[in-house]
Scaffold this active site. Sequence first.
Site, PDB file in Angstrom:
ATOM      1  N   CYS A  95      24.668  44.848  45.420  1.00 19.26           N
ATOM      2  CA  CYS A  95      26.118  44.737  45.507  1.00 19.26           C
ATOM      3  C   CYS A  95      26.762  46.122  45.473  1.00 19.26           C
ATOM      4  CB  CYS A  95      26.645  43.872  44.368  1.00 19.26           C
ATOM      5  SG  CYS A  95      28.439  43.613  44.403  1.00 19.26           S
TER       6      CYS A  95
ATOM      7  N   ALA B  41      38.146  50.580  41.574  1.00 18.67           N
ATOM      8  CA  ALA B  41      37.512  49.278  41.754  1.00 18.67           C
ATOM      9  C   ALA B  41      37.657  48.508  40.453  1.00 18.67           C
ATOM     10  CB  ALA B  41      36.046  49.463  42.116  1.00 18.67           C
TER      11      ALA B  41
ATOM     12  N   GLY C  58      37.579  43.462  34.011  1.00 22.98           N
ATOM     13  CA  GLY C  58      37.058  43.690  32.672  1.00 22.98           C
ATOM     14  C   GLY C  58      37.707  44.888  32.015  1.00 22.98           C
ATOM     15  N   VAL C  59      37.320  45.147  30.770  1.00 32.58           N
ATOM     16  CA  VAL C  59      37.952  46.213  30.004  1.00 32.58           C
ATOM     17  C   VAL C  59      37.600  47.593  30.554  1.00 32.58           C
ATOM     18  CG1 VAL C  59      36.104  46.298  28.276  1.00 32.58           C
ATOM     19  CG2 VAL C  59      38.394  47.066  27.661  1.00 32.58           C
ATOM     20  N   ASP C  60      36.401  47.793  31.066  1.00 32.19           N
ATOM     21  CA  ASP C  60      35.966  49.117  31.497  1.00 32.19           C
ATOM     22  C   ASP C  60      36.796  49.636  32.675  1.00 32.19           C
ATOM     23  OD1 ASP C  60      33.932  49.133  29.558  1.00 32.19           O
ATOM     24  OD2 ASP C  60      32.567  48.066  30.899  1.00 32.19           O
TER      25      ASP C  60
ATOM     26  N   CYS D 149      27.226  37.628  38.617  1.00 37.55           N
ATOM     27  CA  CYS D 149      28.501  36.934  38.849  1.00 37.55           C
ATOM     28  C   CYS D 149      28.355  35.582  39.533  1.00 37.55           C
ATOM     29  CB  CYS D 149      29.466  37.826  39.624  1.00 37.55           C
ATOM     30  SG  CYS D 149      28.937  38.229  41.306  1.00 37.55           S
TER      31      CYS D 149
ATOM     32  N   GLY E  10      34.369  51.746  36.675  1.00 37.82           N
ATOM     33  CA  GLY E  10      34.174  51.695  35.226  1.00 37.82           C
ATOM     34  C   GLY E  10      32.725  51.739  34.806  1.00 37.82           C
TER      35      GLY E  10
END
Length: 382
Positions: free
Chosen positions: A121, A27, A31-33, A218, A145
């Site tokens: 979510c 998923a 983002g970086v994670d 978000c 992440g």
Amino acid sequence: MPLDNKSQALNSLGFAKTPSETRVVVAMSGGVDSSVVAAQLAEEGYDVVGITLQLYDHGAALAKKGACCAGRDIHDARRVAEEMGFPHYVLDYENVFRDAVIDEFAESYLGGATPVPCIRCNERVKFKDLLETAKDLEADCMATGHYIQRMVGDTGPELHSAVDAGRDQSYFLFSTTAEQLSYLRFPLGHLSSKAETRALASKYGLSVADKPDSQDICFVPDGNYAAVIEKLRPEAASPGDIVDMDGNVLGGHNGVIHYTIGQRRGLGIGGLEDPLYVIKLDADSRQVVVGPKEALSTRIIPVREINWLGDTPFESKPEWHVAVKVRSTRPPRDAIIRPISATEAEVELLVPEEGVSPGQACVFYDTDSSRIFGGGWIWRGC
């Protein structure tokens, strides 16, 4: 001669086969994670499939910063997939997200609660519909992440806090069921700091290595809940009274949506010797109830919709002595859980907490380890 499944060592995701024979859906938020998770698994030779969810209007998202799943984040996720050489898909979950998360967020806020949409979510979109999509793609598991750990205990997979307490996301994942946990993987939970994650991103040459962390919900730009609620429910800005705990009118307001439990500043009440705090929001009567700080203290918390992750049934004991967290930013505090049913309980805090609000989560932690026993939703006028 290749080893059979009985003698072959487990791979890093816990399967008795080679990484190349193991399909994993990642998923990817952009983002970086999640990008590091996908890149790491791809480098290890897994059959990686990246999926990003479009959760709300793509055009509106393009101009936003500081939130996940926006238009630029979809672009970033796709770019990482191209860099690492695995397929990537964008799925339109706008209708699902609106029905399962945004509408309830608005209704809860209007009802005087303080909702946590990120939990819903995870519960209703990412770990439900997306997880089913991963199974439809014949993936062996789904990886995210999130900073949380999955460990295998005597009775099966267990949920544990992340090693880095400052990044731990257990509060937002308490509703992960045992069945979901058997399918999910969290490769970042063992890292000791976000710096390690960014170092891995640099190691893999990812374009998102220095991308700032998301901060906002978000679909709530700049943390302005009231503006979002007013757009969804225009009637929410109805004016009303600010009253004390005896019902005496102290002033007026332009909508209960502009207030939160525990708020002190911005009440617009002058001339009082002692500071007042928002104690309760009564949406039906359009009243904001204020009082002294000590009125915010809560010892008994009613909790429902409990997801129990213990080894024995929730109702098998009259009491559970655990630690609980009633806000994502607060440490766990010692408490006693008294089950009422399989999904409902009364939680007694050994030391009262301030600002406990309906709509927040109450997450259960083992006092002797990093294990999470699940949690539930705070309700009623606690």
